[in-house]
Design an enzyme around this catalytic site. Structure first.
Site, PDB file in Angstrom:
ATOM      1  N   GLU A  87       0.856  -1.198   0.000  1.00 38.73           N
ATOM      2  CA  GLU A  87       0.000   0.000   0.000  1.00 38.73           C
ATOM      3  C   GLU A  87       0.888   1.242   0.000  1.00 38.73           C
ATOM      4  OE1 GLU A  87      -2.437   2.174  -0.546  1.00 38.73           O
ATOM      5  OE2 GLU A  87      -3.893   0.706   0.181  1.00 38.73           O
ATOM      6  N   ASP A 137      -8.657   0.668  -7.357  1.00 37.71           N
ATOM      7  CA  ASP A 137      -9.257   1.947  -7.775  1.00 37.71           C
ATOM      8  C   ASP A 137      -9.918   1.789  -9.145  1.00 37.71           C
ATOM      9  OD1 ASP A 137      -8.634   3.779  -5.618  1.00 37.71           O
ATOM     10  OD2 ASP A 137      -6.551   3.454  -6.152  1.00 37.71           O
ATOM     11  N   LYS A 141     -13.957   7.224 -15.140  1.00 36.30           N
ATOM     12  CA  LYS A 141     -14.058   8.008 -16.386  1.00 36.30           C
ATOM     13  C   LYS A 141     -13.253   7.334 -17.495  1.00 36.30           C
ATOM     14  CE  LYS A 141     -14.626  12.468 -14.189  1.00 36.30           C
ATOM     15  NZ  LYS A 141     -13.923  13.619 -13.670  1.00 36.30           N
ATOM     16  N   GLU A 212     -15.863  -1.408   0.422  1.00 37.92           N
ATOM     17  CA  GLU A 212     -17.027  -2.247   0.094  1.00 37.92           C
ATOM     18  C   GLU A 212     -18.292  -1.690   0.761  1.00 37.92           C
ATOM     19  OE1 GLU A 212     -16.557  -6.470   0.444  1.00 37.92           O
ATOM     20  OE2 GLU A 212     -18.702  -6.832   0.348  1.00 37.92           O
TER      21      GLU A 212
HETATM   22  C1  LIG Z   1     -10.327   1.823  -3.611  1.00 42.47           C
HETATM   23  S1  LIG Z   1      -9.077   1.589  -2.449  1.00 42.47           S
HETATM   24  C2  LIG Z   1      -9.509   0.042  -1.706  1.00 42.47           C
HETATM   25  C3  LIG Z   1      -8.838  -0.164  -0.366  1.00 42.47           C
HETATM   26  C4  LIG Z   1      -9.196  -1.464   0.371  1.00 42.47           C
HETATM   27  N1  LIG Z   1      -8.748  -2.623  -0.349  1.00 42.47           N
HETATM   28  C5  LIG Z   1     -10.681  -1.527   0.622  1.00 42.47           C
HETATM   29  O1  LIG Z   1     -11.347  -2.409   0.012  1.00 42.47           O
HETATM   30  O2  LIG Z   1     -11.183  -0.732   1.433  1.00 42.47           O
HETATM   31  C6  LIG Z   1      -7.684   1.151  -3.456  1.00 42.47           C
HETATM   32  C7  LIG Z   1      -6.364   1.171  -2.690  1.00 42.47           C
HETATM   33  O3  LIG Z   1      -5.332   0.720  -3.555  1.00 42.47           O
HETATM   34  C8  LIG Z   1      -4.169   1.474  -3.319  1.00 42.47           C
HETATM   35  N2  LIG Z   1      -3.375   1.442  -4.568  1.00 42.47           N
HETATM   36  C9  LIG Z   1      -3.744   1.918  -5.775  1.00 42.47           C
HETATM   37  N3  LIG Z   1      -2.775   1.714  -6.678  1.00 42.47           N
HETATM   38  C10 LIG Z   1      -1.769   1.084  -6.015  1.00 42.47           C
HETATM   39  C11 LIG Z   1      -0.491   0.636  -6.406  1.00 42.47           C
HETATM   40  N4  LIG Z   1      -0.059   0.795  -7.669  1.00 42.47           N
HETATM   41  N5  LIG Z   1       0.303   0.044  -5.487  1.00 42.47           N
HETATM   42  C12 LIG Z   1      -0.135  -0.110  -4.204  1.00 42.47           C
HETATM   43  N6  LIG Z   1      -1.352   0.294  -3.769  1.00 42.47           N
HETATM   44  C13 LIG Z   1      -2.152   0.892  -4.662  1.00 42.47           C
HETATM   45  C14 LIG Z   1      -4.683   2.887  -2.978  1.00 42.47           C
HETATM   46  O4  LIG Z   1      -3.744   3.612  -2.206  1.00 42.47           O
HETATM   47  C15 LIG Z   1      -5.965   2.574  -2.215  1.00 42.47           C
HETATM   48  O5  LIG Z   1      -5.749   2.539  -0.814  1.00 42.47           O
END
Ligand SMILES: C[S@@+](CC[C@H](N)C(=O)[O-])C[C@H]1O[C@@H](n2cnc3c(N)ncnc32)[C@H](O)[C@@H]1O
Length: 232
Positions: A87, A137, A141, A212
């Site tokens: 993360e 993520d 868009k 979620e």
């Molecule tokens: C939409 S959040 C979901 C967080 C968690 N898994 C949840 O379900 O609540 C996506 C997470 O992925 C992390 N993230 C996005 N791209 C990443 C990357 N390339 N490497 C590590 N973490 C990443 C972001 O910092 C974010 O905390």
């Protein structure tokens, strides 16, 4: 003809570094606990046999673990498995460090890194038994779709880093992202779709993550993807 060769392609980042509010407890954890539970990235590939004090053989990665709800749950309930969370979100890392310490988890380590850079440079091939992506993520868009993490070339990278027969488990609430990932798996000969009924128990009863809960509140349905690596 494009001058950019496929190997030189540097995709846009799948994240925007969010500052987020950081609590005192998270700040303290980041100062006092990082050297105990965050694996340093040095010049060499990470040696996971040395990173853990357990004799566990199985290694599960939770990529983008957010505030750590899923990761801590798994590590606490499956002490005979090692877990690594990847993360970049500082408050999430801080709060997970506190939970590791409070629950005495010696089977959970954190790596603060972009997963793509980490896999490309610091992880040996055939390292992980299972890789989990809970709500990557979605970049809804169209002009941002190229930022989505689970793309064709990223799946190729994951294939290298999983052990033979290794598993990918992903949940997303974004229907078109789900369809896109499913299509990438379908088009590749490297993966076999698995029945969700055969999910390993560690993945069967995961708690709802913050993301979620928000998705469900806003009326979006969680969808699951579960695939096994095929080695030819
Ligand atoms: C939409 S959040 C979901 C967080 C968690 N898994 C949840 O379900 O609540 C996506 C997470 O992925 C992390 N993230 C996005 N791209 C990443 C990357 N390339 N490497 C590590 N973490 C990443 C972001 O910092 C974010 O905390």
């Amino acid at each position: 003809m494009s001058l950019i060769q496929k190997n030189d392609y540097d995709p846009p980042k799948s994240y925007v570094l969010r500052k987020g509010r950081i609590t005192k407890a998270q700040k303290r954890a980041l100062t006092n606990l990082k050297n105990l539970h965050v694996l340093p990235i040095e010049t060499k590939k990470i040696d996971f046999t040395k990173a853990f004090t357990t004799s566990n053989k199985t290694l599960v990665a939770d990529v983008g673990f957010g505030s750590g709800a899923s990761l801590v749950y798994m590590a606490e309930n499956y002490r005979n498995t090692n877990f690594v969370g990847i993360e970049l979100y500082t408050p999430g890392i801080g709060s997970t460090l506190n939970q590791i310490e409070n629950r005495g988890l010696n089977n959970l380590k954190i790596i603060e890194s972009d997963i793509r850079e980490l896999l490309q440079n610091y992880i040996e091939n055939e390292t992980f038994d299972v890789m989990v992506f809970l709500y990557p993520d979605p970049w809804p868009k169209r002009k941002h779709h190229k930022r989505r993490l689970l793309s064709e070339d990223f799946l190729e990278l994951l294939h290298k880093k999983l052990v033979p027969e290794g598993l990918i488990y992903c949940k997303t609430d974004w229907k078109d992202y789900y369809s896109q990932i499913k299509k990438e798996f379908f088009l590749s000969k490297d993966w076999q779709k698995e029945n969700l009924r055969s999910l390993p128990s560690v993945l069967k009863s995961l708690p709802k993550t913050n993301y979620e809960k928000k998705a469900v509140r806003e009326g979006r349905k969680p969808r699951e993807l579960f695939y096994r690596k095929i080695s030819i």
